[in-house]
Design an enzyme around this catalytic site. Structure first.
Site, PDB file in Angstrom:
ATOM      1  N   ASN A   1      24.046  13.265 -27.667  1.00  0.00           N
ATOM      2  CA  ASN A   1      24.663  13.189 -26.349  1.00  0.00           C
ATOM      3  C   ASN A   1      23.922  12.121 -25.541  1.00  0.00           C
ATOM      4  O   ASN A   1      22.760  12.302 -25.190  1.00  0.00           O
ATOM      5  CB  ASN A   1      24.553  14.570 -25.676  1.00  0.00           C
ATOM      6  CG  ASN A   1      25.230  14.596 -24.320  1.00  0.00           C
ATOM      7  OD1 ASN A   1      25.534  13.552 -23.735  1.00  0.00           O
ATOM      8  ND2 ASN A   1      25.459  15.793 -23.810  1.00  0.00           N
TER       9      ASN A   1
ATOM     10  N   CYS B   1      26.426  -3.252  -4.911  1.00  0.00           N
ATOM     11  CA  CYS B   1      26.471  -2.225  -5.970  1.00  0.00           C
ATOM     12  C   CYS B   1      25.200  -1.380  -5.934  1.00  0.00           C
ATOM     13  O   CYS B   1      24.107  -1.880  -5.680  1.00  0.00           O
ATOM     14  CB  CYS B   1      26.619  -2.887  -7.338  1.00  0.00           C
ATOM     15  SG  CYS B   1      26.703  -1.693  -8.695  1.00  0.00           S
TER      16      CYS B   1
ATOM     17  N   CYS C   1      30.909  -3.954 -12.363  1.00  0.00           N
ATOM     18  CA  CYS C   1      30.416  -2.960 -13.317  1.00  0.00           C
ATOM     19  C   CYS C   1      31.072  -1.625 -12.960  1.00  0.00           C
ATOM     20  O   CYS C   1      31.822  -1.537 -11.989  1.00  0.00           O
ATOM     21  CB  CYS C   1      28.890  -2.877 -13.317  1.00  0.00           C
ATOM     22  SG  CYS C   1      28.162  -1.693 -12.165  1.00  0.00           S
TER      23      CYS C   1
ATOM     24  N   GLY D   1      40.035  11.133 -29.294  1.00  0.00           N
ATOM     25  CA  GLY D   1      41.399  10.651 -29.511  1.00  0.00           C
ATOM     26  C   GLY D   1      41.541   9.145 -29.483  1.00  0.00           C
ATOM     27  O   GLY D   1      42.373   8.585 -30.207  1.00  0.00           O
TER      28      GLY D   1
ATOM     29  N   CYS E   1      42.017  22.838 -19.638  1.00  0.00           N
ATOM     30  CA  CYS E   1      42.600  22.128 -20.773  1.00  0.00           C
ATOM     31  C   CYS E   1      43.436  20.955 -20.288  1.00  0.00           C
ATOM     32  O   CYS E   1      44.518  21.125 -19.731  1.00  0.00           O
ATOM     33  CB  CYS E   1      43.457  23.094 -21.575  1.00  0.00           C
ATOM     34  SG  CYS E   1      44.275  22.323 -22.970  1.00  0.00           S
TER      35      CYS E   1
END
Lengths: 395, 395
Positions: free
Chosen positions: A132, A288, A211, A65, A235
């Protein structure tokens, strides 16, 4: 006779046209020039050299979208090269968002996108990757495609100028984060909440800004496996409006970043229920968990003095040339432009919001306000403090 | 053999599908349901009854860079009926904005739009009017089409629920204003600046808010004929990003207005260079030059006490039912939602901006800041004061 001629000429003009490639972007004001309204940005004093856009490569990860609309906007703007990544197919359930059409149901999103986009603008070079990125093989192909410099062999850094993350889950965001930290690649992240009424965009410059792993989303901070939250069959709601706004803000900031105009916003939220747009900045986390991020942070600190000096020099030079030659010379209204950075500044930080990721997995955007609001600014110098807040919240 | 079967089944799924009409909106979570992600707004507690959207008629005047995207968003959301007005044809010079495709060059914008939109969602009832509303004949057709109640004979007021103005010039806006004042029709106005980097949306409720004639744009206040400013051959800049954002904000507020969720924003600006979004309210001008506006103002004042009482009663009832049944009953994070209307409130009015129309004809959005900023709120109770400011500015 006259009406027949009119009919015939109408017919002649309505014959389907497939637009041919254009060698140079022209600023000529004629109906047949697809770039006239973009080149006009130069005459209006907004962009110095619009045609530079043809030199740039942008990678879009996730053609859903937000990503599909971002791809269409960049295509219509005449971007040089677009790299599109997705593994999904078009479904009728996607028809409540812009871009894909019912007759494309069953096609892969990357193929359907390239089909539509190359019709719209054949000047753009498209590369589609139906894969993917969270798989080992997918990640390898993703990395090598970003490194490939065949489009502009003289380009510094990686082969792309910007990566746009338009994915819908945490795992894929962490993979984009890993790739961009390793490649020292600037990227922008985007997202829309599961209830469809809030979203955000965020600029990530390795070593310079937080990040994606520097400020982990709430659910991860509290020890819940995020992957269990994005279940098959659950959904999420979505709206073409929210996704269109987020895509528009994302590509607008992409244009500002690439063509060097306006201010690129470090983080911009969108609360659709209240038309509220919080902004903030996030500094990197010295603790991090991502080692590539720590490496970029070290590099950034080492080069900081030289960079600051260069920036100061550039600003001084710009200030000087602005005094010599004002942008709006023909000022028939006698309007003087005053600095309103204070207005913009009051917008930043007055909200007391927390970093991206906190809302995405939660029911409403209003949880923002459940956290202690900072009166001054939302810049978190010490991410530890934030982490403590997260822990307190989820305990 | 196996790969052949795979190829064949791939081929089978990629055969073009023209989606058939759907009788009722289903919330079923299957890939083939075009409404599943919209009906999910109910389960998420955002919208009480999404399917009501099929009852509504929206008129869009101007099917250009903003109007065409607004039409696509409403179509994908499953709006009941769309009325589209434009007199222009699709040109290659429009290809830097979303929606129209090169093969539609030469078609009228209304025909091209209905062609694309009815493919996307055959459930929507489309009416296309290829006409210029600023002509006598065009205005008559415009008025009678708005009054026509054949879609919902029991509807109160006019035949449409909302008019969206997506035109690009002052004259057409004044015509929409005239029609809506005469019909007591709520409408929303939208616009994008000629330099493509700012825009706005505005809600206009006859008698209750300022009408478009209540707060005349700067050029009119200073006595310049606005029509000479929108010259043929003068090429304004435009960007798909700015227009996509404005269309998204416009339709988002349309959905909030029609389906009764969130807060409809009275005026929302978008400064793309700084990602700054000023908001404000404008009350009607008791000296407005539009006689229909004055009539609506009188009616509004007469019915105000009864309306206020009804609104108070409704709010009290809602507050009571909210106490009885919280929206997010399954609150596994123990998050309590606090009222953040103050946050939203600080956003409103801190900007000191002036009403819509002031920027549209001017070179940059920064002129906003040239005007005295009000510290408290941007509501102009006395439009005379504003007029004086305008005059001072242009003298």
């Amino acid at each position: 006779m006259r009406s027949r001629i009119e009919n015939l000429s109408n017919l002649a003009t309505s014959v389907p046209i497939h637009r041919s490639k254009v060698k140079d972007m022209s600023a000529e004001v004629v109906d047949s020039n697809p770039y006239s309204r973009l080149m006009a940005l130069q005459r209006m004093g907004i962009v110095e050299n619009y045609e530079r856009i043809r030199k740039f490569s942008v990678a879009i990860v996730g053609i859903g979208g937000v990503g599909s609309v971002a791809a269409e906007m960049l295509t219509r703007c005449g971007i040089g090269r677009l790299l599109l990544y997705d593994y999904d197919k078009v479904e009728l359930a996607n028809m409540n968002r812009l871009f894909f059409r019912p007759e494309q149901v069953g096609m892969t999103k990357t193929e359907a996108a390239v089909q539509t986009l190359s019709d719209i603008n054949p000047d753009v070079v498209f590369e589609n990757y139906t894969l993917n990125i969270t798989t080992v093989q997918g990640f390898e192909t993703f990395m090598s495609s970003l490194k490939n410099k065949s489009f502009d062999p003289n380009k510094e850094g990686s082969g792309v100028d910007l990566v746009l993350s338009c994915v819908d889950n945490y795992e894929a965001r962490m993979v984009v984060n890993q790739a961009c930290n390793e490649l020292n690649q600037t990227w922008m992240e985007s997202g829309v909440s599961e209830n469809a009424v809030s979203g955000h965009i965020q600029l990530l410059v390795p070593g310079e800004t937080a990040c994606f792993a520097c400020a982990p989303p709430l659910v991860v901070a509290s020890g819940v496996d995020e992957r269990t939250l994005k279940r098959e069959g659950v959904c999420a709601a979505s709206l073409p409006t929210t996704m269109g706004v987020v895509a528009g803000l994302l590509v607008q900031n992409t244009l500002k970043y690439l063509l060097n105009f306006g201010q690129v916003t470090p983080y911009l939220g969108y609360n659709a229920l209240k038309d509220f747009f919080p902004t903030m900045e996030m500094k990197p986390n010295p603790q991090c968990s991502n080692s590539a991020c720590l490496e970029r942070q070290r590099e950034y600190m080492l080069t900081k003095p030289a960079r600051d000096a260069a920036a100061r020099e550039k600003m001084e030079a710009e200030a000087l040339s602005a005094t010599e030659c004002p942008i709006h010379a023909e000022n028939e209204w006698n309007i003087s432009v005053v600095d309103d950075s204070e207005v913009s500044g009051s917008d930043v930080g007055s909200s007391g919001v927390l970093p991206e990721g906190l809302t995405r997995e939660l029911p409403t955007a209003d949880v923002y306000t459940d956290l202690p609001a900072s009166d001054e600014t939302s810049t978190f110098d010490d991410l530890e403090e934030l982490r403590k807040q997260l822990e307190a919240l989820s305990s």
